[in-house]
Design a protein around this motif. Structure first.
Motif, PDB file in Angstrom:
ATOM      1  N   ILE A 168       0.824  -1.057  -0.070  1.00  0.00           N
ATOM      2  CA  ILE A 168       0.132   0.034  -0.136  1.00  0.00           C
ATOM      3  C   ILE A 168       0.854   1.260   0.071  1.00  0.00           C
ATOM      4  CG2 ILE A 168      -1.553   1.547   1.369  1.00  0.00           C
ATOM      5  CD1 ILE A 168      -3.001  -1.462   2.126  1.00  0.00           C
ATOM      6  N   GLN A 169       1.813   1.063   0.996  1.00  0.00           N
ATOM      7  CA  GLN A 169       2.731   2.403   0.657  1.00  0.00           C
ATOM      8  C   GLN A 169       3.393   2.692  -0.385  1.00  0.00           C
ATOM      9  OE1 GLN A 169       5.447   1.390   3.952  1.00  0.00           O
ATOM     10  NE2 GLN A 169       4.251   2.531   5.488  1.00  0.00           N
ATOM     11  N   ALA A 170       3.963   1.430  -0.994  1.00  0.00           N
ATOM     12  CA  ALA A 170       4.682   1.769  -2.271  1.00  0.00           C
ATOM     13  C   ALA A 170       3.381   2.220  -3.496  1.00  0.00           C
ATOM     14  CB  ALA A 170       5.216   0.184  -3.041  1.00  0.00           C
ATOM     15  N   ALA A 171       2.393   1.688  -3.495  1.00  0.00           N
ATOM     16  CA  ALA A 171       1.281   1.971  -4.390  1.00  0.00           C
ATOM     17  C   ALA A 171       0.880   3.475  -3.966  1.00  0.00           C
ATOM     18  CB  ALA A 171      -0.010   1.247  -4.252  1.00  0.00           C
ATOM     19  N   LYS A 172       0.749   4.252  -2.923  1.00  0.00           N
ATOM     20  CA  LYS A 172       0.638   5.453  -2.901  1.00  0.00           C
ATOM     21  C   LYS A 172       1.613   6.243  -3.259  1.00  0.00           C
ATOM     22  CE  LYS A 172      -1.141   6.221   1.637  1.00  0.00           C
ATOM     23  NZ  LYS A 172      -1.162   6.192   2.872  1.00  0.00           N
ATOM     24  N   LYS A 173       2.713   5.926  -3.087  1.00  0.00           N
ATOM     25  CA  LYS A 173       3.916   6.630  -3.430  1.00  0.00           C
ATOM     26  C   LYS A 173       3.817   6.713  -5.082  1.00  0.00           C
ATOM     27  CE  LYS A 173       8.874   6.986  -3.288  1.00  0.00           C
ATOM     28  NZ  LYS A 173      10.281   6.251  -2.718  1.00  0.00           N
ATOM     29  N   ARG A 174       3.538   5.570  -5.787  1.00  0.00           N
ATOM     30  CA  ARG A 174       3.418   5.636  -7.378  1.00  0.00           C
ATOM     31  C   ARG A 174       2.370   6.547  -7.711  1.00  0.00           C
ATOM     32  NH1 ARG A 174       4.263   0.177 -10.741  1.00  0.00           N
ATOM     33  NH2 ARG A 174       6.610   0.050 -10.307  1.00  0.00           N
ATOM     34  N   LEU A 175       1.158   6.537  -6.883  1.00  0.00           N
ATOM     35  CA  LEU A 175       0.072   7.141  -7.206  1.00  0.00           C
ATOM     36  C   LEU A 175       0.179   8.686  -7.009  1.00  0.00           C
ATOM     37  CD1 LEU A 175      -2.680   5.001  -6.423  1.00  0.00           C
ATOM     38  CD2 LEU A 175      -2.049   5.376  -8.465  1.00  0.00           C
ATOM     39  N   SER A 176       1.136   9.072  -6.003  1.00  0.00           N
ATOM     40  CA  SER A 176       1.385  10.353  -5.800  1.00  0.00           C
ATOM     41  C   SER A 176       1.927  11.354  -6.714  1.00  0.00           C
ATOM     42  CB  SER A 176       2.483  10.562  -4.445  1.00  0.00           C
ATOM     43  OG  SER A 176       3.493  10.237  -4.949  1.00  0.00           O
ATOM     44  N   VAL A 177       2.386  10.503  -7.760  1.00  0.00           N
ATOM     45  CA  VAL A 177       2.867  11.544  -9.177  1.00  0.00           C
ATOM     46  C   VAL A 177       1.717  12.142  -9.704  1.00  0.00           C
ATOM     47  CG1 VAL A 177       2.647   9.825 -10.483  1.00  0.00           C
ATOM     48  CG2 VAL A 177       4.412  11.609 -10.787  1.00  0.00           C
ATOM     49  N   LEU A 178       0.659  11.527  -9.507  1.00  0.00           N
ATOM     50  CA  LEU A 178      -0.776  12.257 -10.268  1.00  0.00           C
ATOM     51  C   LEU A 178      -1.045  13.744  -9.748  1.00  0.00           C
ATOM     52  CD1 LEU A 178      -3.141   9.333 -10.011  1.00  0.00           C
ATOM     53  CD2 LEU A 178      -1.961  10.167 -11.914  1.00  0.00           C
ATOM     54  N   SER A 179      -0.612  14.022  -8.338  1.00  0.00           N
ATOM     55  CA  SER A 179      -0.865  15.255  -7.927  1.00  0.00           C
ATOM     56  C   SER A 179      -0.402  16.235  -8.572  1.00  0.00           C
ATOM     57  CB  SER A 179      -0.392  15.335  -6.573  1.00  0.00           C
ATOM     58  OG  SER A 179       0.912  15.152  -6.340  1.00  0.00           O
ATOM     59  N   LEU A 180       0.772  16.070  -9.353  1.00  0.00           N
ATOM     60  CA  LEU A 180       1.399  17.003  -9.961  1.00  0.00           C
ATOM     61  C   LEU A 180       0.783  17.307 -11.446  1.00  0.00           C
ATOM     62  CD1 LEU A 180       4.990  15.311  -9.839  1.00  0.00           C
ATOM     63  CD2 LEU A 180       4.223  17.317  -8.654  1.00  0.00           C
ATOM     64  N   PHE A 181      -0.104  16.567 -11.868  1.00  0.00           N
ATOM     65  CA  PHE A 181      -0.670  16.711 -13.163  1.00  0.00           C
ATOM     66  C   PHE A 181      -2.228  17.044 -13.171  1.00  0.00           C
ATOM     67  CE2 PHE A 181       2.552  13.646 -13.876  1.00  0.00           C
ATOM     68  CZ  PHE A 181       3.446  14.243 -14.761  1.00  0.00           C
TER      69      PHE A 181
END
Length: 96
Positions: free
Chosen positions: A82-95
């Motif tokens: 879950i932590q790894a997934a949240k880290k990967r998904l956090s890049v969305l906030s840039l776009f």
């Protein structure tokens, strides 16, 4: 206990950010747009293990120990996924 974030809280935060930057958009449109983007990102950016853990924990609101039992893994494995997934998904906030 560690801080957790509900998927609805995460979406609401993204909506608030987008409304601030694009005041002409409606809240309903923003929520639907972010929900679509997030669902697509979960399906395309994450590994199968991360995807299963994220969907079970945030979309089905299952506790981590129940997810671990269902997947036959240690609860710490679920937490790491879950932590790894949240880290990967956090890049969305840039776009968004």
């Amino acid at each position: 206990m560690r801080n957790t974030i509900n998927i609805t809280d995460y979406i609401d935060g993204m909506v608030a950010y987008n409304i601030y930057n694009a005041p002409d958009s409606s809240n309903t449109n923003q929520i639907e747009k972010i929900r679509t983007i997030l669902t697509e990102a979960v399906d395309t950016l994450l590994t199968e293990k991360q995807k299963r853990c994220i969907k079970m924990h945030f979309f089905q609101e299952m506790p981590m120990n129940k997810i671990a039992a269902e997947l036959g893994v240690n609860p710490s494995t679920v937490t790491r996924n879950i932590q790894a997934a949240k880290k990967r998904l956090s890049v969305l906030s840039l776009f968004l």
